[in-house]
Design a protein around this motif. Structure first.
Motif, PDB file in Angstrom:
ATOM      1  N   ASP A 122      33.836  35.596  48.092  1.00 17.14           N
ATOM      2  CA  ASP A 122      35.127  34.483  48.048  1.00 17.14           C
ATOM      3  C   ASP A 122      34.749  33.094  47.527  1.00 17.14           C
ATOM      4  O   ASP A 122      35.588  32.584  46.925  1.00 17.14           O
ATOM      5  N   PHE A 179      35.545  32.485  43.964  1.00 16.59           N
ATOM      6  CA  PHE A 179      36.901  32.157  43.256  1.00 16.59           C
ATOM      7  C   PHE A 179      37.614  31.029  44.027  1.00 16.59           C
ATOM      8  O   PHE A 179      38.624  30.901  43.823  1.00 16.59           O
ATOM      9  N   ASN A 219      51.166  37.440  46.043  1.00 22.15           N
ATOM     10  CA  ASN A 219      50.785  36.882  44.601  1.00 22.15           C
ATOM     11  C   ASN A 219      51.285  35.478  44.975  1.00 22.15           C
ATOM     12  O   ASN A 219      50.323  34.758  44.527  1.00 22.15           O
ATOM     13  N   SER A 274      48.737  33.381  46.931  1.00 21.53           N
ATOM     14  CA  SER A 274      47.431  33.209  46.227  1.00 21.53           C
ATOM     15  C   SER A 274      47.350  32.092  45.148  1.00 21.53           C
ATOM     16  O   SER A 274      46.127  31.696  44.965  1.00 21.53           O
ATOM     17  N   SER A 293      43.377  28.763  40.931  1.00 20.42           N
ATOM     18  CA  SER A 293      42.776  30.042  41.238  1.00 20.42           C
ATOM     19  C   SER A 293      44.226  30.748  41.542  1.00 20.42           C
ATOM     20  O   SER A 293      45.166  30.356  42.170  1.00 20.42           O
ATOM     21  N   HIS A 294      44.222  32.210  41.425  1.00 18.02           N
ATOM     22  CA  HIS A 294      45.097  33.046  41.939  1.00 18.02           C
ATOM     23  C   HIS A 294      44.647  34.411  41.724  1.00 18.02           C
ATOM     24  O   HIS A 294      43.901  34.876  40.975  1.00 18.02           O
ATOM     25  N   ARG A 335      41.392  38.697  40.747  1.00 19.05           N
ATOM     26  CA  ARG A 335      41.524  37.314  41.045  1.00 19.05           C
ATOM     27  C   ARG A 335      40.866  36.386  39.899  1.00 19.05           C
ATOM     28  O   ARG A 335      39.993  37.242  39.049  1.00 19.05           O
TER      29      ARG A 335
END
Length: 162
Positions: free
Chosen positions: A2, A5, A72, A75, A88-89, A94
């Motif tokens: 994690d 990202f 979505n 994110s 970031s998305h 990712r």
């Protein structure tokens, strides 16, 4: 993984929940029109049963997209660092885009009719390399304007130092 990202040393800013509403409305229009067209074509050519089944398939597709659009939207986030902007998305796929301020050529703010009706806008960053272009959808117009002005000023100031 994690941290790859979403670096923890920055303060992330999420986008507006209105982005999900705009995308859901777009999906509803698309699935609704396609479902009605399928209903009419299949109903008139084969049987109304097939048309109703096609309409059910499109309704199920809309329900599935409703869930995915919400995930979505949650994110999407961005962070401003001293020398770069991070965007970031993505849930399944990712993506983290890091755009150095000195590499930005220009910054666009765009808002379509539905976005304007919901009070959101999209900021797009353009660089010499299309792979490092980034966009941040679902921003309040005041935040989009502030971000555009700040990024333009930082980009211009740091480009002079190159």
């Amino acid at each position: 993984m994690d941290d790859l990202f979403a670096p923890s040393d920055v303060n992330w800013t999420p986008v507006s929940p209105k982005l999900a509403s705009v995308r859901r409305l777009n999906a509803g229009i698309m699935f609704g029109v396609l479902g009605l067209v399928a209903l009419l074509i299949l109903g008139l050519t084969l049987s109304w049963v097939y048309g109703a089944l096609a309409l059910l398939v499109f309704a199920a597709g809309f329900g599935w997209s409703w869930l995915l659009i919400g995930r979505n939207q949650r994110s999407w986030k961005y962070a401003e660092r001293e020398d770069e902007l991070l965007v970031s998305h993505g849930i399944m796929f990712r993506e983290l885009v890091v755009v150095p301020y000195g590499r930005m050529q220009f910054v666009d703010v765009a808002a379509g009719p539905l976005e304007r009706a919901f009070g959101i806008a999209t900021v797009e960053l353009h660089t010499a390399t299309p792979a490092t272009d980034a966009k941040i959808p679902g921003l309040h117009p005041d935040e989009a304007s502030r971000l555009r002005d700040r990024l333009s000023a930082l980009g211009q100031a740091q480009a002079w130092g190159l």
